[in-house]
Motif scaffolding. Structure first.
Motif, mmCIF file in Angstrom:
data_model
loop_
_atom_site.group_PDB
_atom_site.id
_atom_site.type_symbol
_atom_site.label_atom_id
_atom_site.label_comp_id
_atom_site.label_asym_id
_atom_site.label_seq_id
_atom_site.Cartn_x
_atom_site.Cartn_y
_atom_site.Cartn_z
ATOM 1 N N VAL A 1 5.698 5.209 -2.000
ATOM 2 C CA VAL A 1 4.772 6.188 -2.554
ATOM 3 C C VAL A 1 4.533 5.859 -4.024
ATOM 4 O O VAL A 1 5.485 5.590 -4.760
ATOM 5 N N CYS A 2 3.251 5.867 -4.445
ATOM 6 C CA CYS A 2 2.925 5.382 -5.791
ATOM 7 C C CYS A 2 3.274 6.379 -6.878
ATOM 8 O O CYS A 2 3.433 6.015 -8.027
ATOM 9 N N GLY A 3 3.339 7.661 -6.549
ATOM 10 C CA GLY A 3 3.681 8.644 -7.567
ATOM 11 C C GLY A 3 3.618 10.036 -6.975
ATOM 12 O O GLY A 3 3.118 10.227 -5.865
ATOM 13 N N SER B 1 0.830 -1.200 0.000
ATOM 14 C CA SER B 1 0.000 0.000 0.000
ATOM 15 C C SER B 1 0.863 1.248 0.000
ATOM 16 O O SER B 1 1.775 1.380 0.805
ATOM 17 N N CYS B 2 0.510 2.166 -0.897
ATOM 18 C CA CYS B 2 1.163 3.471 -0.927
ATOM 19 C C CYS B 2 1.006 4.120 0.453
ATOM 20 O O CYS B 2 -0.070 4.099 1.046
ATOM 21 N N SER B 3 2.100 4.674 0.956
ATOM 22 C CA SER B 3 2.070 5.238 2.304
ATOM 23 C C SER B 3 1.190 6.486 2.382
ATOM 24 O O SER B 3 0.819 6.917 3.461
ATOM 25 N N ARG B 4 0.850 7.090 1.228
ATOM 26 C CA ARG B 4 0.008 8.295 1.242
ATOM 27 C C ARG B 4 -1.452 7.993 0.929
ATOM 28 O O ARG B 4 -2.346 8.361 1.671
ATOM 29 N N CYS B 5 -1.702 7.309 -0.248
ATOM 30 C CA CYS B 5 -3.094 7.147 -0.679
ATOM 31 C C CYS B 5 -3.612 5.720 -0.480
ATOM 32 O O CYS B 5 -4.774 5.448 -0.758
ATOM 33 N N LEU B 6 -2.757 4.832 -0.033
ATOM 34 C CA LEU B 6 -3.128 3.450 0.286
ATOM 35 C C LEU B 6 -3.409 2.568 -0.930
ATOM 36 O O LEU B 6 -3.784 1.418 -0.788
ATOM 37 N N SER C 1 1.798 12.409 -7.899
ATOM 38 C CA SER C 1 0.485 13.040 -7.994
ATOM 39 C C SER C 1 -0.510 12.528 -6.953
ATOM 40 O O SER C 1 -1.582 13.076 -6.803
ATOM 41 N N CYS C 2 -0.156 11.457 -6.279
ATOM 42 C CA CYS C 2 -1.152 10.899 -5.382
ATOM 43 C C CYS C 2 -1.295 11.759 -4.128
ATOM 44 O O CYS C 2 -0.406 12.467 -3.736
ATOM 45 N N ALA C 3 -2.453 11.682 -3.542
ATOM 46 C CA ALA C 3 -2.712 12.503 -2.360
ATOM 47 C C ALA C 3 -3.350 11.628 -1.290
ATOM 48 O O ALA C 3 -3.876 10.549 -1.575
HETATM 49 ZN ZN LIG Z 1 -0.246 6.971 -3.598
#
Ligand SMILES: [Zn+2]
Length: 138
Positions: A125-127, A69-74, A129-131
């Motif tokens: 982190v996936c990218g 899971s992305c640490s920001r947007c999951l 742009s993710c939030a």
């Molecule tokens: Zn993300």
């Protein structure tokens, strides 16, 4: 992880330098990012050089993939980690900053463990742009 270099034999065969490449499974406990794991064997490409006093310099690189899971947007994501590593092994050395080895054989276990931890990012982190997900207030 049982990857070794027989320094005594290498010296006897006058192979004072060489390449080692292999893959190994990293211990899951090396990943401290929540919901993330190492999704591939770690690829190691190492160069060794035996110095005159039998200390051994190791340089090279490790590569592995993280998934979870992305640490920001999951969202599910993955990331390829590639980085340079180095180590210095001293025969029958004292505890200190260097690694020590005994019996003429270097065991890379601790070095590989430390190297994976060294290259591990603090988060996945996936990218750019993710939030973070919006938290709705009811
Ligand atoms: Zn993300």
């Amino acid at each position: 992880m049982a990857f070794k270099l027989d320094v005594r034999r290498a010296n006897a065969e006058k192979k004072y330098a060489g390449e080692l490449s292999f893959t190994f499974e990293a211990d899951a406990s090396l990943v401290e990012i929540p919901f993330v794991s190492i999704s591939s064997p770690v690829e190691a490409t190492l160069h060794y050089e035996i110095l005159e006093d039998d200390s051994v310099e190791i340089t090279g690189s490790l590569a592995f993939s993280l998934k979870g899971s992305c640490s920001r947007c999951l969202r599910e994501t993955q990331q390829r980690i590639v980085g340079d590593v180095e180590g210095y092994f001293v025969p029958d050395g004292e505890d200190g900053e260097d690694y020590s080895y005994s019996g003429g054989v270097i065991d890379f276990g601790e070095f590989l463990r430390d190297s994976v931890i060294f290259l591990m990012p603090a988060r996945l982190v996936c990218g750019d742009s993710c939030a973070a997900p919006d938290y709705k207030e009811d």
